[in-house]
Design an enzyme around this catalytic site. Structure first.
Site, short mmCIF file in Angstrom:
data_model
loop_
_atom_site.label_atom_id
_atom_site.label_comp_id
_atom_site.label_asym_id
_atom_site.label_seq_id
_atom_site.Cartn_x
_atom_site.Cartn_y
_atom_site.Cartn_z
CB CYS A 1 -0.96 0.03 1.23
SG CYS A 1 -0.16 0.02 2.86
CG HIS B 1 -4.31 -0.22 3.95
ND1 HIS B 1 -3.63 -1.29 3.23
CD2 HIS B 1 -5.53 0.08 3.25
CE1 HIS B 1 -4.05 -1.34 2.16
NE2 HIS B 1 -5.18 -0.62 2.04
CG HIS C 1 -6.69 -0.02 -1.31
ND1 HIS C 1 -6.75 -0.89 -0.49
CD2 HIS C 1 -8.10 -0.02 -1.92
CE1 HIS C 1 -7.77 -1.90 -0.35
NE2 HIS C 1 -8.74 -1.06 -1.45
#
Length: 175
Positions: free
Chosen positions: A75, A129, A141
């Site tokens: 990510c 994240h 993402h």
């Protein structure tokens, strides 16, 4: 044949939604794509380039520690790659450092395409994240091992409950 970029984005996003597995959340009922230049209101040229490049990468495999098309992306590696290649902005390599680096914090209600959205998920209780906000409550993402870069919705219960904060990495995002 000259096809507008936003039309290609819709095709790419539609194809990417076919790759969801049985354990994933279903794809959203609609997918966001970058607005055409005639519709753009608050998107800077830099943000548009970053988003268009991110849309081109949909379907690229997740790879822990990955920072390139060849290896795949995790990510934060995805955002490091996008901001370096499309905006010349060097970002910290991890979400933990990104969130603490001093970039301007953005209220969720004030999100603009090109902003970074951060989440806390898993058992660690810390930010772990990050995704790229693309407008219409959608973000791109690289979710996790075994998955590929995709678009999800901040309205999705899973992501809504884990949303933590947003940052703006470029001044142009706020224009």
């Amino acid at each position: 044949m000259n096809v507008p970029a936003f039309a290609l984005s819709i095709v790419v996003l539609s194809f990417a939604s076919l790759s969801y597995g049985a354990n994933d959340q279903p794809p959203p009922l609609y997918t966001a794509s970058i607005q055409s230049s005639s519709d753009a209101v608050n998107e800077s040229d830099t943000s548009k380039r970053i988003i268009l490049r991110a849309q081109e990468l949909i379907g690229t495999p997740y790879k822990w520690g990955g920072t390139s098309e060849e290896t795949g992306f995790d990510c934060s590696g995805l955002l490091v790659y996008l901001f370096r290649s499309e905006a010349g902005v060097e970002l910290p390599r991890t979400t933990k450092v990104m969130i603490n680096e001093g970039f301007p914090r953005i209220d969720r209600a004030d999100l603009q395409p090109g902003d970074a959205v951060f989440f806390k998920h898993g058992d660690q209780g810390q930010v772990n994240h990050v995704g790229l906000y693309i407008g219409d409550n959608q973000f791109i993402h690289s979710p996790r091992t075994g998955k590929t870069i995709r678009t999800d919705s901040l309205d999705n219960r899973y992501w809504n409950e884990r949303y933590f904060d947003s940052l703006r990495f470029t001044e142009e995002s706020s224009s």
